[in-house]
Design a protein around this motif. Sequence first.
Motif, mmCIF file in Angstrom:
data_model
loop_
_atom_site.group_PDB
_atom_site.id
_atom_site.type_symbol
_atom_site.label_atom_id
_atom_site.label_comp_id
_atom_site.label_asym_id
_atom_site.label_seq_id
_atom_site.Cartn_x
_atom_site.Cartn_y
_atom_site.Cartn_z
ATOM 1 N N GLY A 60 46.089 39.262 53.001
ATOM 2 C CA GLY A 60 45.275 39.587 51.834
ATOM 3 C C GLY A 60 45.360 41.056 51.468
ATOM 4 O O GLY A 60 45.458 41.427 50.288
ATOM 5 N N HIS A 61 45.338 41.911 52.491
ATOM 6 C CA HIS A 61 45.451 43.352 52.277
ATOM 7 C C HIS A 61 46.783 43.692 51.607
ATOM 8 O O HIS A 61 46.824 44.448 50.630
ATOM 9 C CB HIS A 61 45.310 44.078 53.624
ATOM 10 C CG HIS A 61 45.583 45.544 53.556
ATOM 11 N ND1 HIS A 61 44.694 46.434 52.997
ATOM 12 C CD2 HIS A 61 46.655 46.272 53.955
ATOM 13 C CE1 HIS A 61 45.212 47.658 53.059
ATOM 14 N NE2 HIS A 61 46.389 47.577 53.636
ATOM 15 N N ARG A 64 46.936 42.460 47.891
ATOM 16 C CA ARG A 64 46.171 43.288 46.954
ATOM 17 C C ARG A 64 46.780 44.680 46.806
ATOM 18 O O ARG A 64 46.902 45.192 45.696
ATOM 19 C CB ARG A 64 44.711 43.381 47.404
ATOM 20 C CG ARG A 64 43.927 42.089 47.193
ATOM 21 C CD ARG A 64 42.461 42.237 47.558
ATOM 22 N NE ARG A 64 42.264 42.553 48.970
ATOM 23 C CZ ARG A 64 42.226 41.660 49.945
ATOM 24 N NH1 ARG A 64 42.374 40.377 49.671
ATOM 25 N NH2 ARG A 64 42.035 42.029 51.198
ATOM 26 N N LYS A 65 47.174 45.280 47.910
ATOM 27 C CA LYS A 65 47.683 46.660 47.878
ATOM 28 C C LYS A 65 48.978 46.776 47.081
ATOM 29 O O LYS A 65 49.177 47.734 46.335
ATOM 30 C CB LYS A 65 47.906 47.168 49.309
ATOM 31 C CG LYS A 65 48.364 48.615 49.367
ATOM 32 C CD LYS A 65 48.456 49.130 50.779
ATOM 33 C CE LYS A 65 48.899 50.577 50.775
ATOM 34 N NZ LYS A 65 48.969 51.134 52.120
ATOM 35 N N ASN A 67 50.147 44.455 44.908
ATOM 36 C CA ASN A 67 50.115 43.572 43.749
ATOM 37 C C ASN A 67 51.054 42.372 43.918
ATOM 38 O O ASN A 67 51.873 42.078 43.055
ATOM 39 C CB ASN A 67 50.449 44.350 42.464
ATOM 40 C CG ASN A 67 50.023 43.598 41.223
ATOM 41 O OD1 ASN A 67 49.111 42.765 41.272
ATOM 42 N ND2 ASN A 67 50.688 43.867 40.117
ATOM 43 N N VAL A 69 49.843 39.251 44.631
ATOM 44 C CA VAL A 69 48.988 38.066 44.543
ATOM 45 C C VAL A 69 49.715 37.006 43.715
ATOM 46 O O VAL A 69 50.186 37.288 42.612
ATOM 47 C CB VAL A 69 47.625 38.415 43.907
ATOM 48 C CG1 VAL A 69 46.781 37.167 43.732
ATOM 49 C CG2 VAL A 69 46.895 39.451 44.755
ATOM 50 N N LYS A 74 47.055 32.110 46.445
ATOM 51 C CA LYS A 74 45.664 31.747 46.163
ATOM 52 C C LYS A 74 45.346 30.351 46.681
ATOM 53 O O LYS A 74 44.216 30.061 47.048
ATOM 54 C CB LYS A 74 45.386 31.807 44.664
ATOM 55 C CG LYS A 74 45.343 33.196 44.098
ATOM 56 C CD LYS A 74 45.099 33.117 42.596
ATOM 57 C CE LYS A 74 45.234 34.460 41.925
ATOM 58 N NZ LYS A 74 45.084 34.351 40.464
ATOM 59 N N ALA A 128 35.715 35.294 43.102
ATOM 60 C CA ALA A 128 36.122 35.997 44.313
ATOM 61 C C ALA A 128 35.047 35.834 45.389
ATOM 62 O O ALA A 128 33.885 35.572 45.092
ATOM 63 C CB ALA A 128 36.326 37.476 44.012
#
Length: 192
Positions: A60-61, A64-65, A67, A69, A74, A128
Amino acid sequence: MNLPNKITVARILLIPVFILFMLADFGMGTISAGGVDLPIEHLIGGVIFIIAALTDWFDGHLARKYNLVTNMGKFLDPLADKLLVSSALIILVEMGFAPSWVVILIISREFAVTGLRLILAGGGEVVAANMLGKIKTTTQLIATIFLLLHNVFFEAVGVPFGTIMLYIALFFTVWSGADYFYKNRRVLLESM
């Protein structure tokens, strides 16, 4: 497939290995640690569970860090989490370390919230995780780890830490589920 998704798939692939070590007796013996005689298979299974749980934060880190995703991420990430935690909780029931009614409530909440998320997604809404959900997940993981490892360290002082954490996790599981349904009641009612 990007790196976070590969990590998620690796977590899913670790689940049967984790189950195998927790349920099979390979005759590896026991190790005395923290006031318990822990079967080595359970130690290995517990370490695999911890590694798998840490990959949840890590993928997840990264996503997000950097981009990264994706829709696949998901879908797979929460599925991997639910498969891992549900497997562990069911194993704990079989081992006699967790009451079945507690595990049924926890797993039922996960199914119910997943169903609500599908309804929300059908309406174009993505919700979220909130702080209650994060507390729920953290308490579930702490309880599960200590129960899988036979309440290591706390057993020596007679504190059923894993069991206490399981009931705390149950509290936050029910609370966060009720909160999730309450906050999304409008969409739920409109879908009927």
